[in-house]
Design a protein around this motif. Structure first.
Motif, mmCIF file in Angstrom:
data_model
loop_
_atom_site.group_PDB
_atom_site.id
_atom_site.type_symbol
_atom_site.label_atom_id
_atom_site.label_comp_id
_atom_site.label_asym_id
_atom_site.label_seq_id
_atom_site.Cartn_x
_atom_site.Cartn_y
_atom_site.Cartn_z
ATOM 1 N N ALA A 1 -9.748 -3.401 -5.384
ATOM 2 C CA ALA A 1 -9.226 -4.685 -4.943
ATOM 3 C C ALA A 1 -7.969 -4.528 -4.096
ATOM 4 O O ALA A 1 -7.131 -3.657 -4.352
ATOM 5 N N LEU A 2 -7.849 -5.384 -3.113
ATOM 6 C CA LEU A 2 -6.694 -5.476 -2.235
ATOM 7 C C LEU A 2 -6.127 -6.878 -2.360
ATOM 8 O O LEU A 2 -6.882 -7.848 -2.452
ATOM 9 N N TYR A 3 -4.799 -6.994 -2.342
ATOM 10 C CA TYR A 3 -4.156 -8.288 -2.533
ATOM 11 C C TYR A 3 -3.129 -8.560 -1.449
ATOM 12 O O TYR A 3 -2.563 -7.652 -0.858
ATOM 13 N N LEU A 4 -2.886 -9.829 -1.218
ATOM 14 C CA LEU A 4 -1.811 -10.250 -0.335
ATOM 15 C C LEU A 4 -1.114 -11.435 -0.979
ATOM 16 O O LEU A 4 -1.673 -12.532 -1.030
ATOM 17 N N GLN A 5 0.083 -11.196 -1.492
ATOM 18 C CA GLN A 5 0.897 -12.261 -2.052
ATOM 19 C C GLN A 5 1.690 -12.894 -0.922
ATOM 20 O O GLN A 5 2.450 -12.211 -0.238
ATOM 21 N N MET A 6 1.526 -14.186 -0.729
ATOM 22 C CA MET A 6 2.168 -14.896 0.364
ATOM 23 C C MET A 6 3.109 -15.954 -0.212
ATOM 24 O O MET A 6 2.669 -16.888 -0.877
ATOM 25 N N ASN A 7 4.390 -15.794 0.047
ATOM 26 C CA ASN A 7 5.404 -16.730 -0.413
ATOM 27 C C ASN A 7 6.086 -17.386 0.778
ATOM 28 O O ASN A 7 6.016 -16.896 1.899
ATOM 29 N N GLY B 1 0.027 4.165 -1.049
ATOM 30 C CA GLY B 1 0.807 2.988 -1.343
ATOM 31 C C GLY B 1 1.904 2.646 -0.363
ATOM 32 O O GLY B 1 2.646 1.684 -0.591
ATOM 33 N N ALA B 2 2.046 3.401 0.712
ATOM 34 C CA ALA B 2 3.029 3.065 1.738
ATOM 35 C C ALA B 2 2.580 1.817 2.484
ATOM 36 O O ALA B 2 1.404 1.684 2.830
ATOM 37 N N VAL B 3 3.500 0.909 2.753
ATOM 38 C CA VAL B 3 3.153 -0.379 3.354
ATOM 39 C C VAL B 3 3.927 -0.630 4.642
ATOM 40 O O VAL B 3 5.043 -0.140 4.824
ATOM 41 N N VAL B 4 3.299 -1.387 5.533
ATOM 42 C CA VAL B 4 3.914 -1.823 6.777
ATOM 43 C C VAL B 4 3.557 -3.282 6.987
ATOM 44 O O VAL B 4 2.409 -3.676 6.779
ATOM 45 N N TYR B 5 4.546 -4.086 7.413
ATOM 46 C CA TYR B 5 4.336 -5.509 7.619
ATOM 47 C C TYR B 5 4.646 -5.918 9.049
ATOM 48 O O TYR B 5 5.509 -5.340 9.705
ATOM 49 N N ALA B 6 3.943 -6.940 9.501
ATOM 50 C CA ALA B 6 4.309 -7.565 10.752
ATOM 51 C C ALA B 6 5.662 -8.237 10.584
ATOM 52 O O ALA B 6 5.988 -8.741 9.504
ATOM 53 N N ASP B 7 6.455 -8.242 11.648
ATOM 54 C CA ASP B 7 7.781 -8.848 11.569
ATOM 55 C C ASP B 7 7.715 -10.313 11.142
ATOM 56 O O ASP B 7 8.616 -10.804 10.456
ATOM 57 N N SER B 8 6.658 -10.989 11.524
ATOM 58 C CA SER B 8 6.539 -12.405 11.238
ATOM 59 C C SER B 8 6.384 -12.724 9.753
ATOM 60 O O SER B 8 6.627 -13.859 9.340
ATOM 61 N N VAL B 9 5.980 -11.740 8.949
ATOM 62 C CA VAL B 9 5.761 -11.981 7.529
ATOM 63 C C VAL B 9 6.659 -11.143 6.642
ATOM 64 O O VAL B 9 6.649 -11.319 5.411
ATOM 65 N N GLN C 1 -4.732 -14.642 19.333
ATOM 66 C CA GLN C 1 -5.257 -13.308 19.131
ATOM 67 C C GLN C 1 -5.184 -12.906 17.660
ATOM 68 O O GLN C 1 -4.347 -13.406 16.906
ATOM 69 N N ARG C 2 -6.069 -12.006 17.279
ATOM 70 C CA ARG C 2 -6.034 -11.478 15.938
ATOM 71 C C ARG C 2 -4.743 -10.685 15.735
ATOM 72 O O ARG C 2 -4.328 -9.923 16.611
ATOM 73 N N GLU C 3 -4.124 -10.862 14.593
ATOM 74 C CA GLU C 3 -2.841 -10.245 14.295
ATOM 75 C C GLU C 3 -2.936 -9.399 13.037
ATOM 76 O O GLU C 3 -3.478 -9.837 12.023
ATOM 77 N N ARG C 4 -2.397 -8.197 13.091
ATOM 78 C CA ARG C 4 -2.312 -7.347 11.915
ATOM 79 C C ARG C 4 -1.147 -7.823 11.063
ATOM 80 O O ARG C 4 -0.001 -7.815 11.507
ATOM 81 N N TYR D 1 -1.729 4.970 10.858
ATOM 82 C CA TYR D 1 -0.708 5.346 11.824
ATOM 83 C C TYR D 1 -0.004 4.108 12.359
ATOM 84 O O TYR D 1 -0.581 3.013 12.366
ATOM 85 N N PRO D 2 1.242 4.258 12.805
ATOM 86 C CA PRO D 2 1.964 3.109 13.350
ATOM 87 C C PRO D 2 1.193 2.467 14.493
ATOM 88 O O PRO D 2 0.732 3.149 15.406
ATOM 89 N N GLY D 3 1.036 1.163 14.436
ATOM 90 C CA GLY D 3 0.340 0.449 15.490
ATOM 91 C C GLY D 3 -1.169 0.475 15.378
ATOM 92 O O GLY D 3 -1.857 0.110 16.338
ATOM 93 N N ILE D 4 -1.703 0.881 14.243
ATOM 94 C CA ILE D 4 -3.144 0.906 14.061
ATOM 95 C C ILE D 4 -3.728 -0.461 14.418
ATOM 96 O O ILE D 4 -3.151 -1.505 14.103
ATOM 97 N N ILE D 5 -4.886 -0.443 15.089
ATOM 98 C CA ILE D 5 -5.462 -1.666 15.615
ATOM 99 C C ILE D 5 -6.787 -1.993 14.936
ATOM 100 O O ILE D 5 -7.356 -1.184 14.208
ATOM 101 N N GLY D 6 -7.272 -3.184 15.204
ATOM 102 C CA GLY D 6 -8.466 -3.669 14.547
ATOM 103 C C GLY D 6 -9.695 -2.813 14.757
ATOM 104 O O GLY D 6 -10.522 -2.667 13.850
ATOM 105 N N SER D 7 -9.829 -2.225 15.945
ATOM 106 C CA SER D 7 -11.004 -1.417 16.233
ATOM 107 C C SER D 7 -11.060 -0.144 15.399
ATOM 108 O O SER D 7 -12.104 0.506 15.339
ATOM 109 N N ASP D 8 -9.966 0.219 14.751
ATOM 110 C CA ASP D 8 -9.944 1.380 13.880
ATOM 111 C C ASP D 8 -10.562 1.091 12.519
ATOM 112 O O ASP D 8 -10.809 2.015 11.741
#
Length: 124
Positions: free
Chosen positions: A77-83, A55-63, A44-47, A103-110
């Protein structure tokens, strides 16, 4: 027309790093919730992460602790630094923009605007 174009994907070994970029054009003026999503085959697609207009940020627990989302409004521009990349990070990565609040839990359809994606492959 609105275009979101991702770049920076590629193939790396586990433990390596990549920085993804997303450049937006034709996006109507306003405050946006911006996000990175990913989707691996048969999954499934994952946020992955979101960032608000302020500038407030939220991350999936996996990352969390490994990835950093950021943006440069002057460059649209938007960036994602992946280490510390892991094989399970292998996926197509997409940037997206929403006129709704992050909002917390925002989904792809938004998200009304999506890029075409950039492939990230992490080998063990």
């Amino acid at each position: 027309q609105v275009q979101l174009v991702e770049s920076g994907g590629g193939s790396v070994q586990a433990g390596g790093s990549l920085r993804l970029s997303c450049v937006a054009s034709g996006l109507p003026s306003g405050s946006y919730c911006m996000a990175w999503f990913r989707q691996a085959p048969e999954k499934q697609r994952e946020r992955v992460a979101t960032i608000t207009a302020y500038g407030a940020v939220v991350y999936a627990d996996s990352v969390k602790g490994r990835f950093t989302i950021s943006k440069d409004n002057t460059k649209n521009a938007l960036y994602l630094q992946m280490n510390s990349l892991k094989p399970e990070d292998t996926a197509m990565y997409y940037c997206a923009a929403s006129m709704a609040r992050c909002y917390p839990g925002i989904i792809g359809s938004d998200f009304g605007y999506w890029g075409q994606g950039t492939q990230v492959t992490v080998s063990s």
